[in-house]
Design an enzyme around this catalytic site. Structure first.
Site, PDB file in Angstrom:
ATOM      1  N   ASP A   1      -4.184 -10.237  -8.431  1.00  0.00           N
ATOM      2  CA  ASP A   1      -4.476  -9.246  -9.477  1.00  0.00           C
ATOM      3  C   ASP A   1      -3.319  -8.433 -10.075  1.00  0.00           C
ATOM      4  O   ASP A   1      -2.912  -8.616 -11.224  1.00  0.00           O
ATOM      5  CB  ASP A   1      -5.600  -8.296  -9.013  1.00  0.00           C
ATOM      6  CG  ASP A   1      -5.403  -7.711  -7.608  1.00  0.00           C
ATOM      7  OD1 ASP A   1      -4.334  -7.914  -7.030  1.00  0.00           O
ATOM      8  OD2 ASP A   1      -6.333  -7.049  -7.107  1.00  0.00           O
TER       9      ASP A   1
ATOM     10  N   GLU B   1       0.825  -1.212   0.000  1.00  0.00           N
ATOM     11  CA  GLU B   1       0.000   0.000   0.000  1.00  0.00           C
ATOM     12  C   GLU B   1       0.855   1.256   0.000  1.00  0.00           C
ATOM     13  O   GLU B   1       0.541   2.226  -0.691  1.00  0.00           O
ATOM     14  CB  GLU B   1      -0.959   0.017   1.206  1.00  0.00           C
ATOM     15  CG  GLU B   1      -1.971  -1.119   1.230  1.00  0.00           C
ATOM     16  CD  GLU B   1      -3.065  -0.998   0.170  1.00  0.00           C
ATOM     17  OE1 GLU B   1      -3.114   0.010  -0.560  1.00  0.00           O
ATOM     18  OE2 GLU B   1      -3.873  -1.941   0.071  1.00  0.00           O
TER      19      GLU B   1
ATOM     20  N   ARG C   1       0.376   3.650  -3.279  1.00  0.00           N
ATOM     21  CA  ARG C   1      -0.306   4.930  -3.048  1.00  0.00           C
ATOM     22  C   ARG C   1       0.687   6.069  -2.863  1.00  0.00           C
ATOM     23  O   ARG C   1       0.596   7.098  -3.541  1.00  0.00           O
ATOM     24  CB  ARG C   1      -1.222   4.845  -1.826  1.00  0.00           C
ATOM     25  CG  ARG C   1      -2.270   3.760  -1.977  1.00  0.00           C
ATOM     26  CD  ARG C   1      -3.381   3.895  -0.956  1.00  0.00           C
ATOM     27  NE  ARG C   1      -4.071   2.622  -0.805  1.00  0.00           N
ATOM     28  CZ  ARG C   1      -5.326   2.480  -0.410  1.00  0.00           C
ATOM     29  NH1 ARG C   1      -6.045   3.538  -0.116  1.00  0.00           N
ATOM     30  NH2 ARG C   1      -5.876   1.302  -0.289  1.00  0.00           N
TER      31      ARG C   1
END
Ligand code: DMJ
Length: 537
Positions: free
Chosen positions: A298, A165, A169
């Site tokens: 993914d 993350e 981000r």
């Protein structure tokens, strides 16, 4: 007043048109647009039915008018653009007012949320929103975000951070902001933060662990990951950002770390050619045979094809790994429902779970992007597959009462593209379906993708807009949904950016020159002549 034709990302309007923004930034409700050169004034209230019909009608008009640039469809595309601007401004202004410096906005209780993913780092929404504000030319708001990064973004923090993350981000957001603006502050923060992530790679195989304390450098695996394993989608989603960290710092260490991950993955035996989701950072072997193109798997696949594209098509190893993985996925996981919907199931040691997560819906876009670069026959095959999967994901939205899609939908016991479990009925402002619409639009120019995007906009406005921001909802199958009181930072980074790009000309962040990281932060393709904006001027 912004002369749009000077916009660094390419001409969005003919050179004789300027757009006046002040009325929008002072008072987004009612929204007043002025196209000064054409002396067209369009005033409307975006809650009124007339606006809704007008825009719907006009979007529909586009389909038979094609994309020629005449004054009428410019008027209309300007209206649509401004609609996205007011959504972004509303999301940002409320975050700024009630939660600046926290990670996310709680739009019902009007306060901030810190959460436990970023290890003491703050301002996730600021960093995630930077490039969207810039691209939308919300200049004042971009300056507010930049000032916060300069003055208040503290990297000397302690706490458990998700390596993945923080990378997608914060590092992705800072890198994109640097490449778009050339402002040094974004580059130096990205490099400093990148250094802090390096201890996570100190394992026997070099496969990083998922959690790191940014202060002490201690790292460990997620408690919920079987037998201390690392997650495919986490350690497989570092490549793009880490190559740029090496490029910008001249320090090879970042590239070495991700190239080593590639090496471990190349060596390990793949069951049926598939990549399971859990790998031991100690032995370098799979820990469980669960395969998914949704959560946990993914973006590993996404980063293979994007690594190749970002290398200006030189990283042929990444392309081969992507091609082989997709072939295995198609052979073992892609299915068609009785009703004719194509979907990608999950695989547990050879047994299929006929379920698709919302997260898996990015794959329509990915397969289309990869298809562009196969031979003619393969290209058509993969474009068809991409269109079918995107259609299925659209169906998961269309079959709900809110016209927003559930967290997961199933194809069993007579169900098609709908959630069957109460716990899977929520929508948290996720971007994946709209993301696929953008790629499909750019690669086919079939206007249905814009129409589908507009359906999402209307549903967001109707069900997710609350008094102080946008909120996720707990059940997409009721038109009086309860809100989850969370405006996710990826709503500003991804959902609103992708919606905006869906209605932009193709040369705004052209797919030839940019790849989007998995949080929709654009990173430049490594054409040998690329320079960040500051050095161009
Ligand atoms: C985002 O943070 C990224 O897109 C990630 O790859 C998956 N999940 C969220 C959005 O749904």
């Amino acid at each position: 007043h912004v002369p749009v034709h000077h916009h660094p990302l390419g001409e969005k309007l003919p050179p004789n048109i300027n757009l006046n923004l002040p009325c929008l930034s002072l008072n987004p409700f009612p929204l007043v647009l002025s196209l000064s050169t054409l002396v067209i004034r369009v005033c409307f209230c975006y809650y009124s039915i007339s606006f809704d019909c007008t825009v719907e009608h006009q979007v529909f008009d586009l389909s038979w008018r094609g994309q020629e640039h005449n004054s009428e469809n410019f008027e209309l595309s300007a209206i649509i653009h401004f609609f996205f601007l007011q959504m972004m401004k509303f999301a940002w202004d409320n975050y700024k007012q009630y939660a600046l410096g926290k990670n996310e906005l709680r739009p019902l209780t009007k306060n901030g949320h810190i959460g436990n993913m970023f290890g003491g780092l703050r301002g996730a929404t600021v960093v995630d929103a930077l490039d969207t504000l810039y691209i939308m030319e919300l200049e004042e708001e971009f300056q507010e975000a930049k000032t916060w990064v300069e003055k208040s973004f503290d990297l000397n923090v302690n706490g458990e951070a998700s390596l993945f993350e923080v990378n997608i981000r914060y590092i992705g957001g800072l890198l994109a902001a640097y490449y778009l603006t050339g402002e040094e502050v974004f580059k130096s923060k990205a490099l400093e933060l990148g250094e802090k992530l390096l201890p996570a790679f100190n394992t026997p195989t070099g496969i990083p662990r998922g959690v790191i304390n940014l202060g002490s450098g201690m790292s460990w695996s997620w408690g919920w990951a079987s037998a201390g394993s690392s997650i495919l989608a986490e350690f497989g989603t570092l490549h793009l950002e880490f190559l740029h960290l090496t490029e910008l710092s001249g320090n090879p260490v970042f590239a070495e770390k991700v190239l080593n991950i590639r090496k471990v993955l190349r060596r390990v035996e793949k069951p049926q050619g598939l990549y399971p989701n859990f790998l031991s950072p100690v032995t370098g072997n799979w820990v469980q045979h669960h395969v998914s193109i949704g959560g946990l798997g993914d973006s590993f696949y996404e980063y293979l094809i994007k690594s190749w594209l970002m290398s200006d098509k030189k990283d042929s190893e990444a392309k081969k790994m992507y091609d082989d993985a997709l072939e295995a996925i198609e052979k073992h996981l892609v299915k068609k429902s009785a009703g004719g919907l194509t979907y990608i199931a999950e695989w547990r040691g050879g047994i299929l779970d006929h379920k698709m997560g919302h997260l898996a819906c990015f794959s329509g876009g990915m397969i289309a992007l990869g298809a562009e670069h196969g031979g003619e026959e393969k290209k058509q095959h993969y474009m068809d597959l991409a269109a079918e999967i995107t259609n299925t994901c659209h169906e998961s939205y269309a079959r709900s009462d809110t016209k927003l899609g559930p967290e997961a939908f199933r194809f069993d016991a007579g169900t098609e593209a709908m959630a069957t479990r109460l716990s899977e009925r929520y929508y948290i402002l996720r971007p994946e379906v709209v993301e696929s619409y953008v790629y499909m639009w750019r690669l086919t120019h079939d206007v249905k993708y814009r129409q589908w995007g507009w359906e999402v906009v209307k549903a967001l406005e109707k069900h997710c807009r609350v008094e102080a921001g946008f909120s996720g909802i707990r059940d997409v199958y009721t038109t009086v949904p309860t809100h989850d009181n969370m405006q996710q930072s990826f709503f500003l980074a991804e959902t609103l950016k992708y919606l905006y790009l869906l209605f932009c000309e193709d040369d705004v962040l052209s797919l030839d020159d940019w790849v989007f990281n998995t949080e929709a932060h654009p990173l430049p393709v490594n054409h040998s002549n690329f320079k960040p904006k500051a050095s161009v001027q």
